[in-house]
Write an enzyme that holds these catalytic residues in place. Structure first.
Site, PDB file in Angstrom:
ATOM      1  N   ALA A 329       0.854  -1.183   0.000  1.00  0.00           N
ATOM      2  CA  ALA A 329       0.000   0.000   0.000  1.00  0.00           C
ATOM      3  C   ALA A 329       0.892   1.236   0.000  1.00  0.00           C
ATOM      4  O   ALA A 329       2.068   1.175   0.351  1.00  0.00           O
ATOM      5  CB  ALA A 329      -0.897   0.017   1.224  1.00  0.00           C
ATOM      6  N   LYS A 330       0.300   2.377  -0.393  1.00  0.00           N
ATOM      7  CA  LYS A 330       1.087   3.602  -0.478  1.00  0.00           C
ATOM      8  C   LYS A 330       1.606   4.052   0.873  1.00  0.00           C
ATOM      9  O   LYS A 330       2.761   4.424   1.003  1.00  0.00           O
ATOM     10  CB  LYS A 330       0.236   4.713  -1.114  1.00  0.00           C
ATOM     11  CG  LYS A 330       1.015   5.996  -1.388  1.00  0.00           C
ATOM     12  CD  LYS A 330       2.153   5.752  -2.372  1.00  0.00           C
ATOM     13  CE  LYS A 330       2.976   6.995  -2.628  1.00  0.00           C
ATOM     14  NZ  LYS A 330       4.178   6.704  -3.426  1.00  0.00           N
ATOM     15  N   VAL A 331       0.756   4.014   1.891  1.00  0.00           N
ATOM     16  CA  VAL A 331       1.170   4.390   3.229  1.00  0.00           C
ATOM     17  C   VAL A 331       1.304   3.116   4.070  1.00  0.00           C
ATOM     18  O   VAL A 331       0.333   2.382   4.244  1.00  0.00           O
ATOM     19  CB  VAL A 331       0.162   5.339   3.899  1.00  0.00           C
ATOM     20  CG1 VAL A 331       0.611   5.699   5.312  1.00  0.00           C
ATOM     21  CG2 VAL A 331      -0.011   6.601   3.055  1.00  0.00           C
TER      22      VAL A 331
END
Length: 335
Positions: A329-331
Site C-alpha cells: 500500500a502507499k502508506v
C-alpha cells in the site's frame, strides 16, 4: 510510475525555487549553532535518502549521523535523551505511527526536528520545528520515485547551505536540467540483463550507497526480483561467495574515491565470470548504461533518475504492474 518519475526534474525545480531561502536560512542557523549529533528517522525509500544524507553530513560537515530505531519509541516506549541533537525526519506521507512516535520522543528529549515531507498537511509536518515541503506533488504509484529524488535534493541543498559550499550550490542550480537529461538516458542494456534474472546484488559505496539500496528495493517491489544492496566493502565479507556466471551484479560508481572501490569490486566480479553492469560517472555519458559526471553529491540523483525509467520498463517486460505491486500500500502504517 513512469509519469511520476519523469516529473522529478520539475519537482526539484519547485522545491529549490519555493524553499531555497528557507533552506539557506536553516543552513546558516545550523552553522552558527551546530548540533552535537544528527539522528535520521525514516522508513523504506525515505530511509535510503537518509543514508545519502548521512554520507553528505559526515563528509561535508563532520558531525556523526545515526539512524533511529523506531521500535525503541513505538514498541518499547523508551525515553530519548537528545539534548542538543538534531532529528531529521524524512517521509513521503508523514503518517506512519512508528515514525511519528520516534519524532515525538526525540522532540520531547530536547532535539530540534527538521521534517522533509511531501504531504505538508501530514501529522509529521506539524511536529517539525522546521518543515521543508518536498513539493513532489501527489504520487499515485505505490513505488515512490519523484518524492525520493526531491528528498535527496533537499538534503543536498541543506548541506550545501550548512557547509557554505559554493560548488554544491552551483551544481544544484543545474540539477533540474541534468535530471531531465538523465531521464532520457538509454539503460536498455541493464533491462536486457535483468529480464531473465532471479537474484542479484546492487553495489555502491559512500554517497552512492543510498541509491544502491533504493535500486534494490525498486527491483523487489516493481520487478519481482530478489535484489540485495551492499557496500562495495561489505560485499567482500562473505556475500561474494554466492556470485557466479548466473548471478548479475549492478554497480553504481561515482567519480569520487568511493567510486574507485565500486569499480574495483565490479572488475573482480567480472573476472569471476559474473554478468556485471557498471554505471560509471567517470565515463561521463560514454558508458553502457550511460550516466553523467557532475558534482559527486549530485551524481547519485542522476543515476537513480535513469534507473527509474529502466525499472518501469523492466517490470512490464517481466509481466508486473509497476504502479501496483502485490501486497503493498502507499502508506505503510508500521507500529
Amino acid at each position: 510510475m513512469h509519469q511520476e518519475a519523469e516529473e522529478a526534474a520539475r519537482a526539484v525545480a519547485r522545491l529549490l525555487d519555493r524553499h531555497g531561502a528557507l533552506i539557506a536560512e536553516l543552513g546558516a542557523a545550523l552553522r552558527a549553532a551546530p548540533p552535537s549529533l544528527v539522528v535520521s528517522c525514516a522508513r523504506g525509500s525515505s530511509d535510503h535518502a537518509a543514508t545519502y544524507g548521512k554520507y553528505l553530513i559526515e563528509t561535508m560537515i563532520g558531525i556523526p549521523v545515526a539512524s533511529a530505531a523506531p521500535s525503541v519509541s513505538s514498541v518499547y516506549a523508551a525515553p530519548v535523551r537528545a539534548e542538543g541533537g538534531l532529528c531529521i525526519a524524512i517521509s513521503q506521507s508523514g503518517r506512519s505511527p512508528d515514525l511519528l512516535a520516534t519524532v515525538r520522543a526525540h522532540k520531547a528529549g530536547g532535539a530540534r526536528v527538521i521534517a522533509l515531507v511531501n504531504d505538508a498537511e501530514a501529522p509529521l509536518a506539524a511536529l517539525a520545528d522546521t518543515l521543508i515541503p518536498l513539493e513532489a506533488g501527489p504520487e499515485r504509484s505505490v513505488a515512490a520515485t519523484k518524492s525520493f529524488i526531491t528528498a535527496l535534493a533537499a538534503l543536498a541543498a541543506l548541506v550545501a547551505a550548512w557547509a557554505d559550499d559554493a560548488a554544491l550550490r552551483s551544481a544544484l542550480n543545474d540539477l533540474p536540467t541534468d535530471l531531465a537529461r538523465a531521464w532520457a538516458r538509454d539503460w536498455s542494456s541493464l533491462a536486457d540483463l535483468l529480464v531473465p534474472a532471479r537474484n542479484l546484488f546492487v553495489v555502491g559505496r559512500g554517497l552512492g550507497f543510498g541509491i544502491a539500496q533504493e535500486a534494490a528495493l525498486k527491483l523487489k517491489e516493481t520487478c519481482g526480483l530478489h535484489a540485495e544492496a551492499f557496500s562495495a566493502a561489505e560485499v567482500r565479507h562473505g556475500p561474494m561467495a554466492i556470485v557466479d556466471e548466473r548471478f548479475p551484479v549492478v554497480a553504481f560508481a561515482g567519480s569520487d574515491a568511493a567510486g574507485d572501490d565500486v569499480r574495483a569490486v565490479a572488475a573482480e566480479f567480472a573476472g569471476r565470470g559474473a554478468p556485471v553492469s557498471l554505471i560509471d560517472a567517470r565515463r561521463d555519458g560514454a558508458g553502457d548504461p550511460p550516466t553523467s559526471a557532475a558534482h559527486p553529491a549530485i551524481e547519485p540523483l542522476l543515476m537513480i533518475q535513469s534507473f527509474y525509467r529502466m525499472a518501469n520498463g523492466l517490470a512490464l517486460a517481466r509481466g508486473f504492474d509497476p504502479d501496483a505491486p502485490r501486497h503493498l500500500a502507499k502508506v505503510t502504517r508500521t507500529l
